[in-house]
Design a protein around this motif. Structure first.
Motif, PDB file in Angstrom:
ATOM      1  N   ALA A 140       3.867  -6.312   3.502  1.00  0.00           N
ATOM      2  CA  ALA A 140       3.090  -6.391   2.258  1.00  0.00           C
ATOM      3  C   ALA A 140       1.652  -6.878   2.440  1.00  0.00           C
ATOM      4  CB  ALA A 140       3.833  -7.259   1.243  1.00  0.00           C
ATOM      5  N   PRO A 141       1.408  -7.985   3.156  1.00  0.00           N
ATOM      6  CA  PRO A 141       0.017  -8.446   3.295  1.00  0.00           C
ATOM      7  C   PRO A 141      -0.871  -7.461   4.053  1.00  0.00           C
ATOM      8  CG  PRO A 141       1.574 -10.168   3.912  1.00  0.00           C
ATOM      9  CD  PRO A 141       2.350  -8.905   3.811  1.00  0.00           C
ATOM     10  N   LEU A 142      -0.276  -6.684   4.935  1.00  0.00           N
ATOM     11  CA  LEU A 142      -1.063  -5.737   5.724  1.00  0.00           C
ATOM     12  C   LEU A 142      -1.450  -4.514   4.901  1.00  0.00           C
ATOM     13  CD1 LEU A 142       0.941  -5.884   9.096  1.00  0.00           C
ATOM     14  CD2 LEU A 142      -1.352  -6.780   8.691  1.00  0.00           C
ATOM     15  N   VAL A 143      -0.450  -3.857   4.293  1.00  0.00           N
ATOM     16  CA  VAL A 143      -0.716  -2.596   3.596  1.00  0.00           C
ATOM     17  C   VAL A 143      -1.453  -2.803   2.275  1.00  0.00           C
ATOM     18  CG1 VAL A 143       1.262  -1.487   4.683  1.00  0.00           C
ATOM     19  CG2 VAL A 143       1.551  -2.561   2.448  1.00  0.00           C
ATOM     20  N   SER A 144      -1.450  -4.043   1.766  1.00  0.00           N
ATOM     21  CA  SER A 144      -2.172  -4.301   0.517  1.00  0.00           C
ATOM     22  C   SER A 144      -3.684  -4.323   0.734  1.00  0.00           C
ATOM     23  CB  SER A 144      -1.716  -5.629  -0.091  1.00  0.00           C
ATOM     24  OG  SER A 144      -2.005  -6.711   0.787  1.00  0.00           O
ATOM     25  N   ASN A 145      -4.095  -4.420   1.977  1.00  0.00           N
ATOM     26  CA  ASN A 145      -5.522  -4.383   2.312  1.00  0.00           C
ATOM     27  C   ASN A 145      -6.002  -2.938   2.304  1.00  0.00           C
ATOM     28  OD1 ASN A 145      -8.064  -4.386   3.565  1.00  0.00           O
ATOM     29  ND2 ASN A 145      -7.537  -6.123   4.870  1.00  0.00           N
ATOM     30  N   SER A 146      -6.977  -2.635   1.493  1.00  0.00           N
ATOM     31  CA  SER A 146      -7.452  -1.252   1.354  1.00  0.00           C
ATOM     32  C   SER A 146      -8.022  -0.688   2.652  1.00  0.00           C
ATOM     33  CB  SER A 146      -8.514  -1.168   0.249  1.00  0.00           C
ATOM     34  OG  SER A 146      -9.631  -1.989   0.572  1.00  0.00           O
ATOM     35  N   LYS A 147      -8.394  -1.560   3.581  1.00  0.00           N
ATOM     36  CA  LYS A 147      -8.974  -1.118   4.853  1.00  0.00           C
ATOM     37  C   LYS A 147      -7.921  -0.988   5.952  1.00  0.00           C
ATOM     38  CE  LYS A 147     -13.552  -3.104   3.958  1.00  0.00           C
ATOM     39  NZ  LYS A 147     -14.610  -4.039   4.459  1.00  0.00           N
ATOM     40  N   PHE A 148      -6.670  -1.201   5.606  1.00  0.00           N
ATOM     41  CA  PHE A 148      -5.604  -1.141   6.608  1.00  0.00           C
ATOM     42  C   PHE A 148      -5.425   0.281   7.134  1.00  0.00           C
ATOM     43  CE2 PHE A 148      -1.081  -0.523   7.695  1.00  0.00           C
ATOM     44  CZ  PHE A 148      -0.972  -1.434   8.737  1.00  0.00           C
ATOM     45  N   ARG A 149      -5.486   0.439   8.442  1.00  0.00           N
ATOM     46  CA  ARG A 149      -5.298   1.753   9.069  1.00  0.00           C
ATOM     47  C   ARG A 149      -4.044   1.788   9.934  1.00  0.00           C
ATOM     48  NH1 ARG A 149     -10.844   3.226  12.059  1.00  0.00           N
ATOM     49  NH2 ARG A 149     -10.644   1.051  12.787  1.00  0.00           N
ATOM     50  N   GLY A 150      -3.509   0.620  10.237  1.00  0.00           N
ATOM     51  CA  GLY A 150      -2.357   0.532  11.118  1.00  0.00           C
ATOM     52  C   GLY A 150      -2.514  -0.669  12.028  1.00  0.00           C
ATOM     53  N   VAL A 151      -1.528  -0.885  12.901  1.00  0.00           N
ATOM     54  CA  VAL A 151      -1.609  -1.971  13.876  1.00  0.00           C
ATOM     55  C   VAL A 151      -1.717  -1.363  15.270  1.00  0.00           C
ATOM     56  CG1 VAL A 151      -0.349  -3.601  12.442  1.00  0.00           C
ATOM     57  CG2 VAL A 151       0.917  -2.159  14.060  1.00  0.00           C
ATOM     58  N   ASP A 152      -2.210  -2.133  16.195  1.00  0.00           N
ATOM     59  CA  ASP A 152      -2.332  -1.632  17.560  1.00  0.00           C
ATOM     60  C   ASP A 152      -0.965  -1.500  18.231  1.00  0.00           C
ATOM     61  OD1 ASP A 152      -5.251  -1.408  17.969  1.00  0.00           O
ATOM     62  OD2 ASP A 152      -5.231  -3.558  17.572  1.00  0.00           O
ATOM     63  N   ILE A 153      -0.151  -2.535  18.073  1.00  0.00           N
ATOM     64  CA  ILE A 153       1.146  -2.566  18.756  1.00  0.00           C
ATOM     65  C   ILE A 153       2.210  -3.107  17.810  1.00  0.00           C
ATOM     66  CG2 ILE A 153       2.439  -3.577  20.691  1.00  0.00           C
ATOM     67  CD1 ILE A 153      -0.221  -3.846  22.195  1.00  0.00           C
ATOM     68  N   LEU A 154       3.395  -2.520  17.859  1.00  0.00           N
ATOM     69  CA  LEU A 154       4.563  -3.027  17.133  1.00  0.00           C
ATOM     70  C   LEU A 154       5.640  -3.336  18.162  1.00  0.00           C
ATOM     71  CD1 LEU A 154       6.269  -3.631  14.600  1.00  0.00           C
ATOM     72  CD2 LEU A 154       6.844  -1.189  14.521  1.00  0.00           C
ATOM     73  N   LEU A 155       6.190  -4.547  18.098  1.00  0.00           N
ATOM     74  CA  LEU A 155       7.266  -4.957  18.988  1.00  0.00           C
ATOM     75  C   LEU A 155       8.540  -5.187  18.185  1.00  0.00           C
ATOM     76  CD1 LEU A 155       5.373  -7.695  21.108  1.00  0.00           C
ATOM     77  CD2 LEU A 155       5.592  -5.240  21.610  1.00  0.00           C
ATOM     78  N   THR A 156       9.599  -4.487  18.554  1.00  0.00           N
ATOM     79  CA  THR A 156      10.917  -4.718  17.959  1.00  0.00           C
ATOM     80  C   THR A 156      11.940  -4.663  19.082  1.00  0.00           C
ATOM     81  OG1 THR A 156      11.349  -2.361  17.497  1.00  0.00           O
ATOM     82  CG2 THR A 156      10.260  -3.638  15.767  1.00  0.00           C
ATOM     83  N   SER A 157      13.075  -5.301  18.887  1.00  0.00           N
ATOM     84  CA  SER A 157      14.130  -5.178  19.886  1.00  0.00           C
ATOM     85  C   SER A 157      14.915  -3.893  19.651  1.00  0.00           C
ATOM     86  CB  SER A 157      15.051  -6.397  19.843  1.00  0.00           C
ATOM     87  OG  SER A 157      14.394  -7.518  20.424  1.00  0.00           O
ATOM     88  N   GLN A 158      15.237  -3.604  18.400  1.00  0.00           N
ATOM     89  CA  GLN A 158      15.972  -2.384  18.080  1.00  0.00           C
ATOM     90  C   GLN A 158      15.057  -1.174  18.010  1.00  0.00           C
ATOM     91  OE1 GLN A 158      18.289  -3.837  14.528  1.00  0.00           O
ATOM     92  NE2 GLN A 158      19.921  -2.645  15.479  1.00  0.00           N
ATOM     93  N   TRP A 159      15.643  -0.014  18.312  1.00  0.00           N
ATOM     94  CA  TRP A 159      14.929   1.248  18.161  1.00  0.00           C
ATOM     95  C   TRP A 159      14.844   1.601  16.670  1.00  0.00           C
ATOM     96  CZ3 TRP A 159      16.100   5.727  22.022  1.00  0.00           C
ATOM     97  CH2 TRP A 159      16.082   5.246  23.333  1.00  0.00           C
TER      98      TRP A 159
END
Length: 546
Positions: A140-159
């Motif tokens: 929510a805090p990320l996508v609510s920013n109108s300038k949000f284009r994405g993140v550089d890296i996403l880390l998860t354990s599950q696929w």
């Protein structure tokens, strides 16, 4: 911009093999120079007494990680004890636990989103699991920013569940692999790199795009990479090295460059969207319902070569696939020349019959072996086909490529979804010594320009459903090289366009055969032609196999 370039290492499940991992990292750095960061996904700590003893050496400072190492939280209940705080902390010199979920922002501007553990299957969630609330709080805090284009890296354990859609297949059991909520997370955050582990496999998916061609502005591509456990006996890849300039430091034009092997977004396949998020319980930032798609209206009849026919033709009552009954094609409202069960079908032209599609000699064909690939059920266009029908149509295309190649010919296919009501994929062989593929491509482009039409080249792995929703009139041609040309029909479109280009002097040089009506044969001649084609195609006909 070069000053902003970061060198990053990522590894899969460490499972307590810290010394083996760090020795490998030292070897890499000695050979290739220093890296800025090591990211670990999956299970970091081991469960054996030996693994715990090895960890104590690093925890006490007796041993030291050779690089700043960031790890995820526990992926099993047995390793929860190694994490003193759910909010993240330094566990040892150069080893940092990122936390349950959050965003790590480096001084360089690099943005790393992360979620520890596995998807919770019960409430209250165990300590090694994340919940829908965790994901919503991250997104929510990320996508609510109108300038949000994405993140550089996403880390998860599950696929992420279904990441293999439209791409290369992993060596795992896809029936049980991955979490739907992780797929939703990746779809929302649009990571340039997404790393995961815990499946014991190495998998590098083809890059996928984060926009719909011709409908949305170009965006960067995403790459999903799963890594195997450290020092696994099968010697599967467990370390991945890459360089990256943070998104914040990149020009938009450079960021959105598309590689040749890019595919459609695996998380946006039909039937997923809202229903899938209801299943996972993850619905960050209030997702919108997908826009309803218009059903195609009835059009004019078509003969075997895709042209109008005065005796009437197939009617299209409901061109849209309903998700509740994906295997039941819509029924025609009137006589159809191409539904195989219809009495109007000229069955003497049929060459091969599969489970979902069939092959037929084109009536008034450009060449003796000009064929049509048609669905047995009533579908108006490729974009409306059920997945199993698409699969068999691709299979027919593949064997036709082999068949024509054995005869010294290249395979050109095209579809016109305009004033036709039953899908007809035209497949025309062109002798290799007549012209090159580039000449055929140029012929289509030039003749389109002459008629004030702009044919657009689309990437090889593009799914037409992303470009042309059901009901959209279009013309589409695929060359033997895999290159694809697309035109969204606006008003009027020359019905003979595909034939005219292939019949032109630049290609087959048979301009008098551009109109199928000028190429009519008697019933006896058609039977002879289809018989010869049937015999020639028999060694390639998979439908004859038991």
């Amino acid at each position: 911009m070069g000053d902003q370039t970061l060198r990053v290492l990522t590894c899969g499940d460490v499972d307590g093999r810290l010394t083996a991992l760090f020795n490998r990292v030292r070897t890499i750095q000695k050979k290739s120079g220093p890296f800025d960061l090591l990211l670990c996904v999956g299970e970091f700590f081991g469960k054996t007494a030996e693994a715990q003893a090895e960890w104590q050496e690093y925890k006490s400072g007796a041993k030291k990680a050779p690089i700043h190492t960031c790890i995820l939280g526990a992926a099993s209940q047995e390793t929860v004890k190694n994490y003193p705080s759910p909010d993240g902390c330094e566990l040892a010199v150069n080893i940092t636990y990122l936390g349950r979920r959050g965003v790590f922002a480096g001084a360089s501007g690099l943005q790393i989103a992360y979620v520890s553990g596995r998807e919770a299957l019960q409430e209250p969630a165990p300590a090694h699991c994340f919940t829908p609330k965790d994901l919503s709080a991250l997104v929510a805090p990320l996508v609510s920013n109108s300038k949000f284009r994405g993140v550089d890296i996403l880390l998860t354990s599950q696929w992420p569940r279904g990441v293999w859609q439209y791409g290369n297949q992993p060596e795992v059991n896809t029936k049980f692999c991955g979490a739907g909520s992780v797929a939703d997370l990746a779809d929302k955050l649009k990571p340039r790199y997404h790393f995961a582990a815990i499946e014991g496999a190495h998998y590098e998916r083809l890059p996928y795009r984060n926009h719909m061609i011709l409908q949305e502005n170009a965006q960067h591509v995403s790459r999903f990479i799963a890594l195997a456990p450290v020092n696994n006996p099968a010697k599967k890849k467990f370390l991945y090295a890459f360089t990256m300039v943070p998104m914040k430091s990149m020009e938009q034009a450079e960021l959105v460059k598309q590689p040749q092997d890019v595919t459609e977004n695996p998380y946006r396949h039909p039937g997923k969207d809202k229903n899938q998020r209801h299943k996972t319980g993850f619905d960050p930032a209030g997702d919108e319902e997908p826009a309803s798609q218009k059903r195609p209206s009835d059009g004019d009849g078509s003969p075997w070569d895709g042209e109008r026919r005065g005796q009437g033709g197939p009617g299209e009552g409901d061109g849209q696939q309903h998700h509740k009954q994906p295997r039941r094609p819509p029924q025609p409202t009137g006589p159809c020349w191409f539904c195989l069960a219809s009495p109007q079908v000229e069955k003497h032209l049929v060459i091969s019959i599969g489970t979902h599609c069939y092959l037929a000699l084109a009536k008034g064909g450009l060449t003796p072996y000009h064929v049509l690939v048609l669905p047995i059920g009533h579908y108006q266009s490729v974009v409306e086909l059920a997945s199993e029908v698409v699969e068999e149509m691709e299979k027919y295309k593949a064997v036709l490529h082999k068949f024509y190649k054995s005869r010294g010919e290249r395979c050109i296919s095209f579809e016109r979804n305009y004033r036709s009501q039953h899908l007809q994929l035209q497949v025309v062989p062109v002798p290799l010594d007549r012209c090159a593929s580039v000449d055929i491509k140029e012929a289509f482009m030039v003749q389109a320009q002459e008629q004030q039409m702009e044919l657009m080249e689309i990437p090889e792995h593009t799914d037409l459903k992303q470009i042309a929703p059901p009901g959209t009139p279009y013309f589409y041609v695929e060359l033997d090289t895999g290159e694809k040309l697309f035109y969204r029909i606006q008003k009027h479109f020359p019905l003979q366009f595909g034939r005219e280009v292939l019949a032109s002097e630049a290609v087959l040089n048979i301009p008098t055969r551009a109109d199928w009506k000028e190429c009519k044969q008697t019933r006896e001649e058609e039977e002879q032609c289809s018989g010869r084609l049937r015999d020639a195609f028999k060694p390639f006909d998979f439908a004859l196999e038991d």
